[in-house]
Design a protein around this motif. Structure first.
Motif, PDB file in Angstrom:
ATOM      1  N   LYS A 165       1.716   9.010  -6.129  1.00 53.46           N
ATOM      2  CA  LYS A 165       2.287  10.497  -5.901  1.00 53.46           C
ATOM      3  C   LYS A 165       3.157  10.820  -6.990  1.00 53.46           C
ATOM      4  N   ARG A 166       4.232   9.987  -7.136  1.00 48.17           N
ATOM      5  CA  ARG A 166       5.125  10.347  -8.403  1.00 48.17           C
ATOM      6  C   ARG A 166       4.653  10.717  -9.777  1.00 48.17           C
ATOM      7  N   LEU A 167       3.569   9.770 -10.015  1.00 55.10           N
ATOM      8  CA  LEU A 167       2.793   9.632 -11.379  1.00 55.10           C
ATOM      9  C   LEU A 167       2.153  11.058 -11.349  1.00 55.10           C
TER      10      LEU A 167
ATOM     11  N   GLU B 151       0.809  -1.103  -0.019  1.00 51.91           N
ATOM     12  CA  GLU B 151       0.169   0.084  -0.059  1.00 51.91           C
ATOM     13  C   GLU B 151       0.875   1.223   0.080  1.00 51.91           C
ATOM     14  N   GLU B 152       1.672   1.192   0.783  1.00 46.51           N
ATOM     15  CA  GLU B 152       2.714   2.265   0.785  1.00 46.51           C
ATOM     16  C   GLU B 152       3.554   2.476  -0.472  1.00 46.51           C
ATOM     17  N   ARG B 153       3.922   1.291  -1.199  1.00 45.69           N
ATOM     18  CA  ARG B 153       4.751   1.642  -2.463  1.00 45.69           C
ATOM     19  C   ARG B 153       3.479   1.942  -3.679  1.00 45.69           C
ATOM     20  N   ARG B 154       2.627   1.753  -3.555  1.00 43.06           N
ATOM     21  CA  ARG B 154       1.397   2.082  -4.525  1.00 43.06           C
ATOM     22  C   ARG B 154       1.255   3.621  -4.198  1.00 43.06           C
ATOM     23  N   ALA B 155       0.951   3.967  -2.946  1.00 47.72           N
ATOM     24  CA  ALA B 155       0.818   5.568  -2.780  1.00 47.72           C
ATOM     25  C   ALA B 155       1.828   6.207  -3.173  1.00 47.72           C
ATOM     26  N   ASP B 156       3.096   5.886  -2.930  1.00 45.97           N
ATOM     27  CA  ASP B 156       4.323   6.612  -3.637  1.00 45.97           C
ATOM     28  C   ASP B 156       4.246   6.697  -5.100  1.00 45.97           C
ATOM     29  N   PHE B 157       4.036   5.516  -5.855  1.00 40.09           N
ATOM     30  CA  PHE B 157       3.793   5.372  -6.953  1.00 40.09           C
ATOM     31  C   PHE B 157       2.727   6.434  -7.750  1.00 40.09           C
TER      32      PHE B 157
ATOM     33  N   ALA C 294       4.639  13.806 -12.090  1.00 41.83           N
ATOM     34  CA  ALA C 294       5.007  13.710 -13.615  1.00 41.83           C
ATOM     35  C   ALA C 294       4.029  14.083 -14.560  1.00 41.83           C
ATOM     36  N   LEU C 295       2.662  13.983 -14.269  1.00 39.20           N
ATOM     37  CA  LEU C 295       1.690  14.252 -15.031  1.00 39.20           C
ATOM     38  C   LEU C 295       1.569  16.014 -15.183  1.00 39.20           C
ATOM     39  N   ALA C 296       1.836  16.434 -13.736  1.00 33.04           N
ATOM     40  CA  ALA C 296       1.361  17.700 -13.676  1.00 33.04           C
ATOM     41  C   ALA C 296       2.702  18.591 -14.287  1.00 33.04           C
TER      42      ALA C 296
END
Length: 108
Positions: free
Chosen positions: A94-96, A86-92, A99-101
């Motif tokens: 956030k980074r996505l 869940e922590e890795r998914r939330a970090d991904f 990157a899109l922004a």
């Protein structure tokens, strides 16, 4: 009658899934070498003795580190603690989003 030394139990390259390991207050004489623990619960307290983890992987477990205590016979070496899914998914996510922004801001 005196008892001789207890034999050490070595568990090598086994995978444990969703297990509960209650080591509290026990003198185990057990070594886990190259094992993988996935979604496991490990219970270790001040009474735990004679336990070793070497080159093990812990994924989505209740622990994020193991501390060595030679006085109690607790040995840890070269273990890997993977962050919870869940922590890795939330970090991904956030980074996505970042990157899109950044890409959208660059296009304007």
């Amino acid at each position: 009658m005196s008892q001789g030394p207890t034999e050490e139990r070595v568990i090598w390259r086994e995978r444990f899934q969703a297990g509960c390991f209650d080591f509290r207050g026990k003198s185990l004489f057990t070594r886990f070498d190259g094992c993988e623990f996935v979604k496991c619960t490990l219970l270790i307290d001040d009474g735990t003795e004679q336990l070793a983890f070497t080159e093990c992987v812990f994924k989505d477990c209740n622990i994020d580190q193991l501390e060595q205590d030679e006085a109690r016979g607790l040995y840890v070496k070269d273990n890997f603690f993977d962050r919870p899914l869940e922590e890795r998914r939330a970090d991904f996510q956030k980074r996505l989003a970042q990157a899109l922004a950044a890409r959208n801001a660059k296009e304007k």
